[in-house]
Design an enzyme around this catalytic site. Structure first.
Site, mmCIF file in Angstrom:
data_model
loop_
_atom_site.group_PDB
_atom_site.id
_atom_site.type_symbol
_atom_site.label_atom_id
_atom_site.label_comp_id
_atom_site.label_asym_id
_atom_site.label_seq_id
_atom_site.Cartn_x
_atom_site.Cartn_y
_atom_site.Cartn_z
ATOM 1 N N THR A 43 0.828 -1.207 0.000
ATOM 2 C CA THR A 43 0.000 0.000 0.000
ATOM 3 C C THR A 43 0.862 1.257 0.000
ATOM 4 O OG1 THR A 43 -0.104 -0.055 2.407
ATOM 5 C CG2 THR A 43 -1.896 -1.128 1.228
ATOM 6 N N ALA A 48 5.191 5.854 9.533
ATOM 7 C CA ALA A 48 4.113 5.372 8.670
ATOM 8 C C ALA A 48 4.619 5.460 7.238
ATOM 9 C CB ALA A 48 2.860 6.219 8.852
ATOM 10 N N LYS A 49 3.818 4.876 6.352
ATOM 11 C CA LYS A 49 4.297 4.854 4.980
ATOM 12 C C LYS A 49 4.406 6.259 4.389
ATOM 13 C CE LYS A 49 3.141 0.114 4.204
ATOM 14 N NZ LYS A 49 2.217 -0.880 3.686
ATOM 15 N N ARG A 50 3.740 7.233 5.006
ATOM 16 C CA ARG A 50 3.849 8.586 4.465
ATOM 17 C C ARG A 50 5.173 9.255 4.820
ATOM 18 N NH1 ARG A 50 0.036 8.454 8.271
ATOM 19 N NH2 ARG A 50 0.371 9.575 10.212
#
Ligand SMILES: [Zn+2]
Length: 277
Positions: A11, A249-251
């Site tokens: 994701t 987080a992936k952000r």
């Protein structure tokens, strides 16, 4: 025979937090003379993307991960992508339904958050107020995959386990977690159901993952019991935080393995920085 696994979701780009947890998983598998399985957790159709999946394999290999079973190399417990395993999840759901462990729920997430007395609204899954929960001993509900299904967690039951890293853990149903979703109205199993079915089917002996999933382990132990499956051992890793103490987080694109590689960091350099902390 030790069987461990790493289970990324495509994701977004993998970041340092994933790498550190997965590295622990790989090292524990190697130390035990066992094997490591790569499972692609690609059930979230709205967020998983093909380019992220391709990047995931590339970034894992670049960092030094080596797995003996996986979507790319096959193995005896495949398929190794969750999107190809729906029949296994449906069979488990049916077993839970027939045994009366689950019930259909038509509440939205907003309904649950707004319910009076919903005590832990900041949790990843708020404690369910029981709106749709049938009376104890009610007949199993009819088969309908177009609604959410919840697992009934007996109020007040303490679920304990010995975590390999954090030691003795205990969570209480109805307080630390509530009746949890096992199937979504869009036709996909929840994370909880999918990982239990897969870890059991793939013969995983120890699950190594982030500490944010400690409470989920209690939910999953209830699923193992209801499905009459043998649970694995658990080892939860402390979460990696950024300079301000916030969870990665992936952000956090600057801390993605891609960006670090572009900036000239080496996997060895990253791993040495962990030893010094
Ligand atoms: Zn409901």
């Amino acid at each position: 025979m030790y069987r461990g696994r790493i289970a990324p979701s495509p994701t977004g780009f993998l970041h340092l937090g994933h790498a550190r947890t997965f590295w622990t998983a790989q090292r524990r598998a190697e130390a035990a003379g066992g094997i490591l399985i790569l499972r692609n957790e690609d059930l979230d159709r709205a967020r998983c993307r093909k380019e992220f999946a391709e990047a995931m394999f590339e970034d894992l290999r670049w960092f030094g991960f080596r797995w003996q079973e996986g979507p790319d190399c096959g193995g005896p417990c495949g398929p190794y992508a969750q999107s190809a395993r729906l029949e296994f999840y449906r069979a488990a759901l049916e077993k839970l339904r027939r045994a009366g462990w689950i019930y259909p729920c038509r509440c939205s997430r907003q309904d649950v958050l707004r319910a009076p007395g919903a005590p832990h609204a900041d949790l990843e899954e708020p404690v369910y107020p029981g709106t749709c929960r049938p009376a104890a001993g009610a007949a199993p509900a009819g088969h309908d995959l177009a609604v959410n299904w919840r697992f009934r967690a007996a109020d007040g039951e303490a679920v304990g386990f010995a975590d390999g890293f954090f030691g003795s853990q205990q969570f209480v149903a109805g307080k630390d977690f509530g009746d949890f979703v096992v199937w979504r109205h869009d036709g996909a199993p929840s994370y909880q159901l999918a990982v239990v079915v897969d870890d059991a089917a793939m013969g995983i002996t120890e699950v190594v993952r982030g500490a944010d999933l400690l409470v989920s382990t209690a939910r999953q132990l209830l699923l193992y019991r209801a499905l009459e499956l043998e649970p694995p051992a658990f080892w939860h890793c402390p979460l990696v935080t950024d300079a301000s103490g916030a969870r990665l987080a992936k952000r956090h694109d600057a801390l993605s393995l891609r960006r670090l590689r572009e900036k000239g960091m080496t996997p060895e350099g990253v791993r040495e920085s962990w030893v010094c902390q």
